[in-house]
Design a protein around this motif. Structure first.
Motif, PDB file in Angstrom:
ATOM      1  N   ARG A 147      34.598  40.531  47.430  1.00  0.00           N
ATOM      2  CA  ARG A 147      33.723  41.698  47.284  1.00  0.00           C
ATOM      3  C   ARG A 147      33.003  41.673  45.943  1.00  0.00           C
ATOM      4  NH1 ARG A 147      35.047  41.743  51.752  1.00  0.00           N
ATOM      5  NH2 ARG A 147      36.196  43.260  52.950  1.00  0.00           N
ATOM      6  N   TYR A 148      31.915  42.416  45.882  1.00  0.00           N
ATOM      7  CA  TYR A 148      31.183  42.590  44.628  1.00  0.00           C
ATOM      8  C   TYR A 148      31.800  43.745  43.850  1.00  0.00           C
ATOM      9  CZ  TYR A 148      27.351  43.357  41.360  1.00  0.00           C
ATOM     10  OH  TYR A 148      26.602  43.490  40.224  1.00  0.00           O
ATOM     11  N   ASP A 149      32.074  43.519  42.566  1.00  0.00           N
ATOM     12  CA  ASP A 149      32.610  44.556  41.691  1.00  0.00           C
ATOM     13  C   ASP A 149      31.477  45.053  40.797  1.00  0.00           C
ATOM     14  OD1 ASP A 149      34.477  46.204  40.290  1.00  0.00           O
ATOM     15  OD2 ASP A 149      34.615  44.644  38.746  1.00  0.00           O
ATOM     16  N   SER A 150      30.992  46.260  41.081  1.00  0.00           N
ATOM     17  CA  SER A 150      29.831  46.785  40.355  1.00  0.00           C
ATOM     18  C   SER A 150      30.131  47.044  38.876  1.00  0.00           C
ATOM     19  CB  SER A 150      29.301  48.060  41.018  1.00  0.00           C
ATOM     20  OG  SER A 150      30.302  49.037  41.073  1.00  0.00           O
ATOM     21  N   ARG A 151      31.388  47.300  38.521  1.00  0.00           N
ATOM     22  CA  ARG A 151      31.729  47.515  37.107  1.00  0.00           C
ATOM     23  C   ARG A 151      31.541  46.239  36.292  1.00  0.00           C
ATOM     24  NH1 ARG A 151      37.091  49.393  35.281  1.00  0.00           N
ATOM     25  NH2 ARG A 151      37.724  47.890  36.832  1.00  0.00           N
ATOM     26  N   SER A 152      32.065  45.158  36.785  1.00  0.00           N
ATOM     27  CA  SER A 152      31.980  43.895  36.040  1.00  0.00           C
ATOM     28  C   SER A 152      30.730  43.088  36.405  1.00  0.00           C
ATOM     29  CB  SER A 152      33.220  43.039  36.319  1.00  0.00           C
ATOM     30  OG  SER A 152      33.228  42.613  37.672  1.00  0.00           O
ATOM     31  N   LYS A 153      30.046  43.507  37.468  1.00  0.00           N
ATOM     32  CA  LYS A 153      28.870  42.794  37.988  1.00  0.00           C
ATOM     33  C   LYS A 153      29.215  41.338  38.350  1.00  0.00           C
ATOM     34  CE  LYS A 153      25.413  45.655  35.682  1.00  0.00           C
ATOM     35  NZ  LYS A 153      25.622  46.765  36.491  1.00  0.00           N
ATOM     36  N   ARG A 154      30.405  41.181  38.886  1.00  0.00           N
ATOM     37  CA  ARG A 154      30.913  39.876  39.332  1.00  0.00           C
ATOM     38  C   ARG A 154      31.489  40.030  40.737  1.00  0.00           C
ATOM     39  NH1 ARG A 154      28.450  38.372  35.337  1.00  0.00           N
ATOM     40  NH2 ARG A 154      29.349  37.534  33.449  1.00  0.00           N
ATOM     41  N   TYR A 155      31.764  38.921  41.359  1.00  0.00           N
ATOM     42  CA  TYR A 155      32.405  38.910  42.673  1.00  0.00           C
ATOM     43  C   TYR A 155      33.889  38.656  42.468  1.00  0.00           C
ATOM     44  CZ  TYR A 155      27.647  38.788  44.245  1.00  0.00           C
ATOM     45  OH  TYR A 155      26.334  39.114  44.462  1.00  0.00           O
ATOM     46  N   LYS A 156      34.710  39.358  43.249  1.00  0.00           N
ATOM     47  CA  LYS A 156      36.161  39.230  43.094  1.00  0.00           C
ATOM     48  C   LYS A 156      36.819  39.141  44.461  1.00  0.00           C
ATOM     49  CE  LYS A 156      36.579  41.709  38.748  1.00  0.00           C
ATOM     50  NZ  LYS A 156      37.322  42.700  37.986  1.00  0.00           N
ATOM     51  N   ASP A 157      37.989  38.524  44.452  1.00  0.00           N
ATOM     52  CA  ASP A 157      38.872  38.553  45.611  1.00  0.00           C
ATOM     53  C   ASP A 157      40.297  38.597  45.083  1.00  0.00           C
ATOM     54  OD1 ASP A 157      39.607  35.961  44.869  1.00  0.00           O
ATOM     55  OD2 ASP A 157      38.768  35.000  46.640  1.00  0.00           O
ATOM     56  N   ARG A 158      41.264  38.453  45.952  1.00  0.00           N
ATOM     57  CA  ARG A 158      42.661  38.561  45.514  1.00  0.00           C
ATOM     58  C   ARG A 158      43.096  37.404  44.607  1.00  0.00           C
ATOM     59  NH1 ARG A 158      46.509  35.891  49.094  1.00  0.00           N
ATOM     60  NH2 ARG A 158      45.343  34.737  50.663  1.00  0.00           N
ATOM     61  N   HIS A 159      42.265  36.354  44.553  1.00  0.00           N
ATOM     62  CA  HIS A 159      42.609  35.186  43.726  1.00  0.00           C
ATOM     63  C   HIS A 159      41.958  35.202  42.353  1.00  0.00           C
ATOM     64  CE1 HIS A 159      44.489  33.384  47.192  1.00  0.00           C
ATOM     65  NE2 HIS A 159      43.367  33.450  47.868  1.00  0.00           N
TER      66      HIS A 159
END
Length: 169
Positions: A147-159
């Protein structure tokens, strides 16, 4: 002088009665041939060749064409446009009309709201809208939690966190 040669070429080689011009100069057909840059396109059937809106390209009943060249192993019946760079048919995914090996076309598409990220339902891929950038698998990305994380402006997943298709943490 060049215009005169073009006019003479068209007049000598083209059946004017069945002449149909397409949007690009030198791209036209008559009842005998299809032409690109005033050269005959080998293998193109003029009786069925036309523009196809579903993938913003040209095809006849059995082949797909890009800039006057036949696209290898492309199926005009199932061809569809993903975006400017990508198309797919029932057999392959294409980037700029070249087959991308190992990608499943069945579920291939751009991730919603993820401009440079794509999926085939099993893996996540990255590619910027630039002909010089590579298309590659985002190694280790989890399709279910990516998913896209709007706070960090990065993409994240469980890894971890990803930037430009690379894991950064």
């Amino acid at each position: 002088m060049v215009l005169l040669r073009i006019i003479i070429f068209i007049k000598i080689t083209t059946d004017i009665e069945s002449y149909k011009i397409f949007s690009t100069a030198g791209h036209y057909k008559d009842q005998n041939h299809v032409y690109w840059a005033f050269e005959i396109i080998p293998g193109a059937d003029p009786s069925t060749y036309d523009y196809v809106k579903t993938f913003w390209g040209y095809a006849d009943d059995t082949h797909v064409f890009y800039k006057g060249l036949m696209v290898k192993d492309a199926d005009p019946e199932s061809m569809e446009r993903i975006n400017y760079d990508f198309t797919k048919d029932k057999r392959h995914v294409y980037r700029r009309w070249k087959i991308i090996e190992g990608v499943d076309p069945t579920h291939f598409g751009q991730l919603k709201d993820y401009k440079y990220y794509y999926t085939d339902g099993e893996k996540i891929y990255y590619c910027e809208d630039n002909e010089y950038n590579e298309f590659f698998e985002v190694k280790g990305a989890d399709i279910n939690t990516f998913r896209y994380d709007s706070r960090s402006k990065r993409y994240k997943d469980r890894h971890g966190t990803y930037y430009a298709g690379q894991k950064i943490s």
